[in-house]
Each structure stands twice: as C-alpha cells, then as structure tokens.
Design a protein around this motif. Structure first.
Motif, PDB file in Angstrom:
ATOM      1  N   THR A   1       0.806  -1.217   0.000  1.00 15.51           N
ATOM      2  CA  THR A   1       0.000   0.000   0.000  1.00 15.51           C
ATOM      3  C   THR A   1       0.841   1.269   0.000  1.00 15.51           C
ATOM      4  OG1 THR A   1      -0.144  -0.108   2.414  1.00 15.51           O
ATOM      5  CG2 THR A   1      -1.940  -1.128   1.142  1.00 15.51           C
ATOM      6  N   ASP A   2       2.080   1.175   0.423  1.00 12.49           N
ATOM      7  CA  ASP A   2       2.954   2.349   0.487  1.00 12.49           C
ATOM      8  C   ASP A   2       3.611   2.572  -0.879  1.00 12.49           C
ATOM      9  OD1 ASP A   2       4.869   4.290   0.980  1.00 12.49           O
ATOM     10  OD2 ASP A   2       5.900   3.167   2.549  1.00 12.49           O
ATOM     11  N   PRO A   3       3.339   3.705  -1.527  1.00 15.77           N
ATOM     12  CA  PRO A   3       3.928   3.961  -2.849  1.00 15.77           C
ATOM     13  C   PRO A   3       5.461   3.951  -2.847  1.00 15.77           C
ATOM     14  CG  PRO A   3       2.258   5.624  -2.317  1.00 15.77           C
ATOM     15  CD  PRO A   3       2.449   4.783  -1.101  1.00 15.77           C
ATOM     16  N   ASP A   4       6.068   4.366  -1.747  1.00 16.95           N
ATOM     17  CA  ASP A   4       7.536   4.324  -1.657  1.00 16.95           C
ATOM     18  C   ASP A   4       8.026   2.883  -1.639  1.00 16.95           C
ATOM     19  OD1 ASP A   4       7.645   7.092  -1.623  1.00 16.95           O
ATOM     20  OD2 ASP A   4       7.822   7.221   0.563  1.00 16.95           O
ATOM     21  N   ASP A   5       7.320   2.031  -0.904  1.00 17.82           N
ATOM     22  CA  ASP A   5       7.667   0.611  -0.847  1.00 17.82           C
ATOM     23  C   ASP A   5       7.526  -0.020  -2.235  1.00 17.82           C
ATOM     24  OD1 ASP A   5       8.422  -1.797   0.448  1.00 17.82           O
ATOM     25  OD2 ASP A   5       6.315  -2.364   0.679  1.00 17.82           O
ATOM     26  N   VAL A   6       6.457   0.322  -2.937  1.00 17.71           N
ATOM     27  CA  VAL A   6       6.253  -0.179  -4.295  1.00 17.71           C
ATOM     28  C   VAL A   6       7.421   0.224  -5.184  1.00 17.71           C
ATOM     29  CG1 VAL A   6       4.825   0.049  -6.373  1.00 17.71           C
ATOM     30  CG2 VAL A   6       3.737  -0.278  -4.142  1.00 17.71           C
ATOM     31  N   GLU A   7       7.796   1.498  -5.125  1.00 18.86           N
ATOM     32  CA  GLU A   7       8.870   1.988  -5.999  1.00 18.86           C
ATOM     33  C   GLU A   7      10.204   1.321  -5.681  1.00 18.86           C
ATOM     34  OE1 GLU A   7       9.773   4.051  -9.403  1.00 18.86           O
ATOM     35  OE2 GLU A   7       7.834   3.708  -8.481  1.00 18.86           O
ATOM     36  N   VAL A   8      10.499   1.130  -4.406  1.00 20.01           N
ATOM     37  CA  VAL A   8      11.751   0.475  -4.017  1.00 20.01           C
ATOM     38  C   VAL A   8      11.774  -0.970  -4.508  1.00 20.01           C
ATOM     39  CG1 VAL A   8      13.071  -0.386  -2.032  1.00 20.01           C
ATOM     40  CG2 VAL A   8      12.248   1.979  -2.061  1.00 20.01           C
ATOM     41  N   ARG A   9      10.681  -1.687  -4.313  1.00 21.45           N
ATOM     42  CA  ARG A   9      10.625  -3.081  -4.770  1.00 21.45           C
ATOM     43  C   ARG A   9      10.772  -3.166  -6.296  1.00 21.45           C
ATOM     44  NH1 ARG A   9       7.582  -6.745  -0.776  1.00 21.45           N
ATOM     45  NH2 ARG A   9       7.435  -5.421   1.060  1.00 21.45           N
ATOM     46  N   CYS A  10      10.124  -2.251  -7.001  1.00 22.91           N
ATOM     47  CA  CYS A  10      10.239  -2.228  -8.463  1.00 22.91           C
ATOM     48  C   CYS A  10      11.682  -1.976  -8.890  1.00 22.91           C
ATOM     49  CB  CYS A  10       9.334  -1.150  -9.053  1.00 22.91           C
ATOM     50  SG  CYS A  10       7.582  -1.495  -8.901  1.00 22.91           S
ATOM     51  N   MET A  11      12.291  -0.995  -8.263  1.00 21.31           N
ATOM     52  CA  MET A  11      13.668  -0.655  -8.622  1.00 21.31           C
ATOM     53  C   MET A  11      14.615  -1.818  -8.330  1.00 21.31           C
ATOM     54  SD  MET A  11      15.393   1.585 -10.055  1.00 21.31           S
ATOM     55  CE  MET A  11      16.969   2.355 -10.231  1.00 21.31           C
ATOM     56  N   LEU A  12      14.451  -2.440  -7.180  1.00 22.31           N
ATOM     57  CA  LEU A  12      15.312  -3.570  -6.837  1.00 22.31           C
ATOM     58  C   LEU A  12      15.079  -4.755  -7.779  1.00 22.31           C
ATOM     59  CD1 LEU A  12      15.197  -3.455  -2.941  1.00 22.31           C
ATOM     60  CD2 LEU A  12      17.129  -2.878  -4.426  1.00 22.31           C
ATOM     61  N   ALA A  13      13.833  -5.065  -8.061  1.00 15.91           N
ATOM     62  CA  ALA A  13      13.535  -6.198  -8.949  1.00 15.91           C
ATOM     63  C   ALA A  13      14.094  -5.943 -10.344  1.00 15.91           C
ATOM     64  CB  ALA A  13      12.025  -6.437  -9.008  1.00 15.91           C
ATOM     65  N   PHE A  14      13.885  -4.743 -10.855  1.00 11.88           N
ATOM     66  CA  PHE A  14      14.354  -4.432 -12.205  1.00 11.88           C
ATOM     67  C   PHE A  14      15.876  -4.355 -12.248  1.00 11.88           C
ATOM     68  CE2 PHE A  14      14.594  -1.418 -15.947  1.00 11.88           C
ATOM     69  CZ  PHE A  14      14.320  -2.404 -16.874  1.00 11.88           C
ATOM     70  N   SER A  15      16.476  -3.750 -11.248  1.00 15.21           N
ATOM     71  CA  SER A  15      17.949  -3.672 -11.184  1.00 15.21           C
ATOM     72  C   SER A  15      18.558  -5.063 -11.114  1.00 15.21           C
ATOM     73  CB  SER A  15      18.392  -2.855  -9.972  1.00 15.21           C
ATOM     74  OG  SER A  15      17.967  -1.527 -10.078  1.00 15.21           O
ATOM     75  N   LEU A  16      17.915  -5.931 -10.378  1.00 20.11           N
ATOM     76  CA  LEU A  16      18.392  -7.304 -10.265  1.00 20.11           C
ATOM     77  C   LEU A  16      18.333  -8.007 -11.614  1.00 20.11           C
ATOM     78  CD1 LEU A  16      19.397  -9.443  -8.273  1.00 20.11           C
ATOM     79  CD2 LEU A  16      17.011 -10.075  -7.907  1.00 20.11           C
TER      80      LEU A  16
ATOM     81  N   ALA B   1      16.475 -17.027  -4.798  1.00 19.88           N
ATOM     82  CA  ALA B   1      15.230 -17.467  -4.151  1.00 19.88           C
ATOM     83  C   ALA B   1      14.951 -16.633  -2.903  1.00 19.88           C
ATOM     84  CB  ALA B   1      15.318 -18.951  -3.803  1.00 19.88           C
ATOM     85  N   LEU B   2      15.972 -16.360  -2.118  1.00 23.47           N
ATOM     86  CA  LEU B   2      15.806 -15.501  -0.937  1.00 23.47           C
ATOM     87  C   LEU B   2      15.358 -14.100  -1.343  1.00 23.47           C
ATOM     88  CD1 LEU B   2      18.986 -16.527   1.102  1.00 23.47           C
ATOM     89  CD2 LEU B   2      16.587 -16.955   1.757  1.00 23.47           C
ATOM     90  N   THR B   3      15.920 -13.595  -2.411  1.00 18.60           N
ATOM     91  CA  THR B   3      15.565 -12.267  -2.890  1.00 18.60           C
ATOM     92  C   THR B   3      14.110 -12.220  -3.348  1.00 18.60           C
ATOM     93  OG1 THR B   3      17.862 -11.921  -3.591  1.00 18.60           O
ATOM     94  CG2 THR B   3      16.200 -10.445  -4.528  1.00 18.60           C
ATOM     95  N   ARG B   4      13.696 -13.215  -4.125  1.00 24.28           N
ATOM     96  CA  ARG B   4      12.289 -13.277  -4.558  1.00 24.28           C
ATOM     97  C   ARG B   4      11.356 -13.319  -3.356  1.00 24.28           C
ATOM     98  NH1 ARG B   4      14.614 -16.666  -8.225  1.00 24.28           N
ATOM     99  NH2 ARG B   4      13.956 -18.538  -7.119  1.00 24.28           N
ATOM    100  N   HIS B   5      11.696 -14.154  -2.365  1.00 23.32           N
ATOM    101  CA  HIS B   5      10.873 -14.254  -1.162  1.00 23.32           C
ATOM    102  C   HIS B   5      10.770 -12.891  -0.458  1.00 23.32           C
ATOM    103  CE1 HIS B   5       9.088 -15.945   2.441  1.00 23.32           C
ATOM    104  NE2 HIS B   5      10.004 -15.313   3.138  1.00 23.32           N
ATOM    105  N   TRP B   6      11.886 -12.209  -0.326  1.00 21.93           N
ATOM    106  CA  TRP B   6      11.911 -10.902   0.344  1.00 21.93           C
ATOM    107  C   TRP B   6      11.088  -9.880  -0.438  1.00 21.93           C
ATOM    108  CZ3 TRP B   6      13.652  -6.020  -0.943  1.00 21.93           C
ATOM    109  CH2 TRP B   6      13.730  -5.107   0.110  1.00 21.93           C
ATOM    110  N   LEU B   7      11.249  -9.866  -1.768  1.00 25.10           N
ATOM    111  CA  LEU B   7      10.497  -8.905  -2.586  1.00 25.10           C
ATOM    112  C   LEU B   7       8.989  -9.134  -2.499  1.00 25.10           C
ATOM    113  CD1 LEU B   7      12.712  -8.738  -5.788  1.00 25.10           C
ATOM    114  CD2 LEU B   7      12.177  -6.815  -4.267  1.00 25.10           C
ATOM    115  N   LEU B   8       8.575 -10.369  -2.336  1.00 26.32           N
ATOM    116  CA  LEU B   8       7.146 -10.698  -2.331  1.00 26.32           C
ATOM    117  C   LEU B   8       6.529 -10.699  -0.943  1.00 26.32           C
ATOM    118  CD1 LEU B   8       7.214 -13.488  -5.032  1.00 26.32           C
ATOM    119  CD2 LEU B   8       6.454 -11.115  -5.284  1.00 26.32           C
ATOM    120  N   ALA B   9       7.324 -10.429   0.086  1.00 27.45           N
ATOM    121  CA  ALA B   9       6.807 -10.419   1.467  1.00 27.45           C
ATOM    122  C   ALA B   9       5.931  -9.211   1.726  1.00 27.45           C
ATOM    123  CB  ALA B   9       7.973 -10.459   2.451  1.00 27.45           C
TER     124      ALA B   9
END
Length: 186
Positions: free
Chosen positions: A142-157, A178-186
């Motif tokens: 729900t937090d737009p900042d959290d969304v943007e950070v997750r997007c940036m990390l996923a895309f950068s990865l 696998a750990l990264t995917r789990h963390w991004l989807l938490a």
C-alpha cells in the motif's frame, strides 16, 4: 525453378542475435547473409538500408521484453504475488528469447550511451517495464515508496545480476535469488 526468399523475420531474428552477441557493430548485412546461408541481395528486397533493419531489430527486442513477457504473465492469471512469481520465473529461464533478451538488453544499454534515439527507445521500454512492475507490486503493497523500491530492486536485479561475479558467503546464486524473490514478495 523459383528461388525461395529468406523471410524478412529471419533477417530480423538474425539481426537481434548478432546484436545480442556483438552489439550494433555486429549487425552487418554481409555477416547476416552468411549466417543465414543466403546472398545479401535478398536483404534489399525487405530493407532500404541497415538502419531500417536495426529499427526492426529494436522493435523485435521491445516486443520480446515487454509484450511477450506481459502476455505470458497475464495468461496465467492470479493475484499480484502470483503474477510476480511467474514473471520472475519467466525472466530467470536460461533458454530461448529470455536469454537472448538479457544479452540484447546489455548490448542495447551500451549502445544507448552513444545513440540518443536508442536511449529514447530504451527509456520507453524501461518505463513500460517499471509501470508493469508497479501494477503488480501495488496489488499487495500500500505504500507507494515501498512499491517503488521493490520495483527498482527487482528491475535492477534483472539487469545487474548478469554483471555481478561475487560469491554469496556459502550460498549458491540460485539460493540467493530465491531468498531475494521471497523478500520482494513479502
């Protein structure tokens, strides 16, 4: 006896393969014709020049890394997490268009540093990819900042993992991913 022409799409596919393996300098009519086992004369029945081919090569790359991937993710349905899991699985596959897509991505990013038109196209593609990631992450964040950070990390990865040669303190690359995917989807 009629001579079969090499299909336009084969020239474009071979052009993308050459771009992915050697950058835009590797996309040369003579080299492509040799790889296709044809004369270069057929090239000019489809393309006015090399630049026209390069435009279509970029079109194909753009379709493969946006439309095709999004369609595959969307076809499976599910909520944002399920779609992200599917997206991560699709882009992690080692074969086919996905593997070529990574190599092409890296070649196009390098090319964009020297060519403004390619940089504009790359920005459009990256913006579309980020918008899609936002649409998925925002389904459970729900937090737009959290969304943007997750997007940036996923895309950068997606882009950067291919440039990193570091060890992972006793873990395999697959385990860390696998750990990264789990963390991004938490």
């Amino acid at each position: 006896m009629a001579v079969a022409r090499t299909a336009r799409g084969r020239w474009v596919e071979e052009g993308l393969r050459a771009l992915a393996t050697g950058g835009p300098e590797a996309v040369r009519v003579e080299v492509l014709a040799q790889a296709l086992g044809v004369s270069k004369g057929g090239f000019y029945g489809y393309f006015t020049n090399r630049d026209a081919l390069l435009d279509e090569v970029l079109d194909l790359w753009e379709r493969e890394v946006t439309d095709t991937v999004i369609e595959q993710v969307e076809d499976g349905g599910g909520d944002g997490r399920a779609r992200l899991e599917r997206l991560f699985a699709i882009v992690a596959t080692a074969g086919g268009a996905s593997a070529r897509g990574v190599a092409a991505d890296l070649a196009i990013r390098d090319w964009a540093r020297r060519d403004e038109a390619v940089a504009v196209r790359l920005r459009r593609v990256d913006n579309r990819r980020m918008a899609y990631l936002r649409s998925l992450f925002s389904q459970f964040c729900t937090d737009p900042d959290d969304v943007e950070v997750r997007c940036m990390l996923a895309f950068s990865l997606r882009i950067g993992v291919h440039l990193i040669a570091a060890d992972h303190d006793g873990r395999s690359r697959a385990e860390v991913m696998a750990l990264t995917r789990h963390w991004l989807l938490a």
